[in-house]
Design an enzyme around this catalytic site. Sequence first.
Site, mmCIF file in Angstrom:
data_model
loop_
_atom_site.group_PDB
_atom_site.id
_atom_site.type_symbol
_atom_site.label_atom_id
_atom_site.label_comp_id
_atom_site.label_asym_id
_atom_site.label_seq_id
_atom_site.Cartn_x
_atom_site.Cartn_y
_atom_site.Cartn_z
ATOM 1 N N GLU A 61 52.101 60.524 31.500
ATOM 2 C CA GLU A 61 53.067 59.748 30.607
ATOM 3 C C GLU A 61 52.128 58.732 29.693
ATOM 4 O OE1 GLU A 61 55.964 60.078 30.002
ATOM 5 O OE2 GLU A 61 56.384 61.392 31.423
ATOM 6 N N THR A 109 50.407 61.338 21.605
ATOM 7 C CA THR A 109 49.264 62.519 21.649
ATOM 8 C C THR A 109 50.025 63.882 21.818
ATOM 9 O OG1 THR A 109 47.702 60.996 22.877
ATOM 10 C CG2 THR A 109 47.357 63.591 23.009
ATOM 11 N N LEU A 131 40.542 60.856 22.515
ATOM 12 C CA LEU A 131 41.950 60.782 22.571
ATOM 13 C C LEU A 131 42.653 59.806 21.902
ATOM 14 C CD1 LEU A 131 44.227 62.332 24.382
ATOM 15 C CD2 LEU A 131 43.911 61.009 26.180
ATOM 16 N N GLY A 132 41.995 58.615 21.680
ATOM 17 C CA GLY A 132 42.333 57.560 20.793
ATOM 18 C C GLY A 132 43.123 56.617 21.555
ATOM 19 N N TYR A 186 59.722 52.213 29.300
ATOM 20 C CA TYR A 186 59.568 53.901 29.215
ATOM 21 C C TYR A 186 58.795 54.508 30.517
ATOM 22 C CZ TYR A 186 58.561 58.538 28.291
ATOM 23 O OH TYR A 186 58.415 59.832 28.503
ATOM 24 N N CYS A 230 69.441 75.852 20.787
ATOM 25 C CA CYS A 230 69.754 74.781 21.739
ATOM 26 C C CYS A 230 70.927 74.851 22.783
ATOM 27 C CB CYS A 230 70.151 73.568 20.797
ATOM 28 S SG CYS A 230 70.399 71.773 21.965
HETATM 29 FE FE1 SF4 Z 1 69.508 68.662 18.552
HETATM 30 FE FE2 SF4 Z 1 70.689 70.668 17.210
HETATM 31 FE FE3 SF4 Z 1 70.640 70.689 20.032
HETATM 32 FE FE4 SF4 Z 1 72.218 68.954 18.472
HETATM 33 S S1 SF4 Z 1 72.582 71.117 18.651
HETATM 34 S S2 SF4 Z 1 70.968 68.522 20.063
HETATM 35 S S3 SF4 Z 1 70.995 68.366 16.647
HETATM 36 S S4 SF4 Z 1 68.770 70.715 18.424
#
Ligand code: SF4
Length: 349
Positions: A34, A40, A77-78, A117, A196
């Site tokens: 992490e 990176t 790696l910076g 985080y 998606c």
């Molecule tokens: Fe992201 Fe598109 Fe998936 Fe919505 S549908 S979460 S905008 S990649």
Amino acid sequence: MSKISLALSSWYQMQNYNFPWREKKTVYSIWISEIMLQQTQVNTASSYFKSWMKKFPSVDKVASANIDTVLKLWEGLGYYQRAHNIYHTAQTIHKKYNGVFPKTYDELISLKGIGDYTASAILSIAYDQPYPAIDGNLKRVIARLYGVKDSKHIIKESKRYISMLMKNYSPSIINQSLMDLGREICLPVNPKCIICPVKKYCEGFNSNLIDQYTFKKNRKKPPIYDVAVGLIFKNNKLLIAKRKNKGLLGGLWELPGGKLKNKETFEKCLQREVFEELNIKIKIINKIGFVKHHYSHFGINMYGFTCEIKSGKPKPLASDTIKWINFEEIINYAFPKATLKLFDLLNDS
Ligand code: SF4
């Protein structure tokens, strides 16, 4: 379990991204990965992670190492403060917690370099505790998925929505699936909505308003500095200086030199800088060439010259220490990336 949680988890398990830190998950490996992944790219972090684990298979190995060895492994790696923080925290865990990572949010967040985080990522991934790990990628995914337009409340809203997704489901899988989605699919520009797994439920996608849920940062153009550095040789040995531990590139080795002032030439700049830093006068022999490099907040054009000492004995007035080494020995010391590029130029000529 919500439909979105189910879609995310099925997709996560199907994709099964093969990162080295997912092969054998331990709190230690999650922590190191992490920290490396901050700022990176995954591919770069992967190769550094493998070398790191080979050299330091446990937190105790880091704690008992020398900071120079840690920095050498981090070379290139910076954001070197990350390496200093890992070193400091490894020693705290070794001394205060007998080498065993603490398991509570408050204890984790008290360790150097571990913020909300990282603590949340460790607790969720290692211990399956319901802590949403919110970074830029997750904020973007949540804003688009749930249609959050107000950037001021995006952290609070992200925590709320992700906590809902974690209800009755594995926090480890929810956090990691959202991380993968933000990195691989829900990209800042041209998100791959068509593949998606949650497009059916996505407010941004379904309303065709993805851009309205994308927070753009007003980044200033970083300044570019002209810098002159010297490879000062004496009896075939090269003079290198170690930067003080604090600040940018802290603890790294470098060549003497610095930024150009006003309208001075590179040669004059180098002579002035070397005198201010080492109290010696130099004669410039040769120009090697120049390299460009971009750090996090600025860029440099670095011009390198070979030089010899005209008068004086070098003293580390601005650095932690100085050393004369054989040129071949540069591989044993950690240098900033721009200096490494200059060495490459020298090796290629
Ligand atoms: Fe992201 Fe598109 Fe998936 Fe919505 S549908 S979460 S905008 S990649």
